[in-house]
Design a protein around this motif. Structure first.
Motif, short mmCIF file in Angstrom:
data_model
loop_
_atom_site.label_atom_id
_atom_site.label_comp_id
_atom_site.label_asym_id
_atom_site.label_seq_id
_atom_site.Cartn_x
_atom_site.Cartn_y
_atom_site.Cartn_z
N SER A 133 -37.45 -57.31 7.48
CA SER A 133 -37.21 -58.48 6.64
C SER A 133 -37.39 -58.15 5.17
O SER A 133 -38.20 -57.32 4.79
CB SER A 133 -38.16 -59.61 7.04
N THR A 150 -38.43 -60.40 3.16
CA THR A 150 -39.49 -61.29 2.70
C THR A 150 -40.82 -60.54 2.61
O THR A 150 -41.32 -60.04 3.60
CB THR A 150 -39.64 -62.51 3.63
N ARG A 153 -44.69 -64.81 2.52
CA ARG A 153 -44.27 -66.12 3.05
C ARG A 153 -45.50 -67.00 3.25
O ARG A 153 -46.44 -66.61 3.96
CB ARG A 153 -43.52 -65.97 4.36
N GLU A 196 -41.51 -68.51 -0.31
CA GLU A 196 -41.14 -67.15 0.05
C GLU A 196 -40.82 -66.36 -1.21
O GLU A 196 -40.21 -66.88 -2.14
CB GLU A 196 -39.91 -67.14 0.97
N THR A 215 -39.06 -62.61 -1.99
CA THR A 215 -38.36 -61.50 -1.35
C THR A 215 -38.55 -60.21 -2.14
O THR A 215 -39.05 -60.21 -3.26
CB THR A 215 -36.86 -61.80 -1.21
#
Length: 227
Positions: A2, A4, A7, A32, A34
């Motif tokens: 991911s 992310t 989170r 979130e 990234t």
């Protein structure tokens, strides 16, 4: 994998919980960040931005909700695991530099690496490279008291980056500087961040600085919304 890096889901936090003077600071925060993203957290004084950053950086625990760093949920992890993730994956910068006064700029950046098991030679090499990247390599052997406010904060940025974290959390990182110095220091931080692909959540009340980031979020009355 991911993209992310951070989170937060359903984060709630109150102080004096269960007492007549209970204050709910955070109300169901979802957030979130990234990989490579720089997010501004705009908030008035007392809105809870420091609390949110401490929860995101595993320095505090929420009353409810989950914190994930690099896809790993942290709320049920042991203190040892939380400390390991915080040391390896998270860097912190505060309004005041908090450099160790008895050590030089170089040593302040070397010490976190030694604590993380890096050999001294490699730690010093990285420290010098970081200082060079923000324009203060020539001040490497100076102690904090011999540095200007802007130089001290640039060294603090380098210290936060020492262990190559995935995530940088900054709480009013230029709030103690005059506007001209603030602009130069923030520019140095952004250059360093962009070159490394670091993810950042930066709390500030400076709307001009916030506008230079990828995205702006406002924290007010315990809630979070896009600017």
């Amino acid at each position: 994998m991911s993209d992310t890096v951070l989170r937060l889901t359903g984060i709630e936090k109150s102080y004096n919980k269960g007492l007549p003077n209970e204050v709910q600071v955070l109300r169901g925060i979802d957030l979130e960040v990234t990989r490579g993203e720089v997010v501004a957290l705009v908030a008035p004084s007392g809105a809870g931005k420091s609390t949110l950053l401490h929860i995101a950086g595993l320095l505090d625990t929420p009353d409810a909700g989950t914190v994930e760093i690099g896809g790993e949920e942290m709320q049920d992890r042991s203190d040892r695991r939380r400390t390991a993730v915080r040391r390896a994956d998270v860097g912190f910068v505060y309004q005041f530099h908090h450099l160790l006064p008895e050590f030089t700029a170089l040593e302040n950046i070397v010490l976190p690496q030694l604590a993380n098991g890096v050999a001294r030679g490699a730690a010093e090499e990285r420290a010098l490279a970081l200082l060079d990247s923000v324009g203060v390599k020539d001040r490497a052997t100076h102690r904090p008291a011999a540095l200007s406010g802007g130089e001290q904060q640039r060294v603090a940025f380098c210290r936060a980056m020492a262990n190559a974290p995935r995530l940088l959390l900054a709480d009013e990182p230029t709030g103690n500087l005059d506007p001209s110095t603030s602009d130069r220091v923030f520019g140095a931080l952004m250059t360093l961040v962009r070159e490394t692909g670091l993810s950042c959540l930066i709390a500030t009340h400076n709307l001009d600085l916030a506008a230079r980031m990828d995205r702006q979020l406002r924290l007010d009355s315990g809630g979070l919304q896009a600017e």
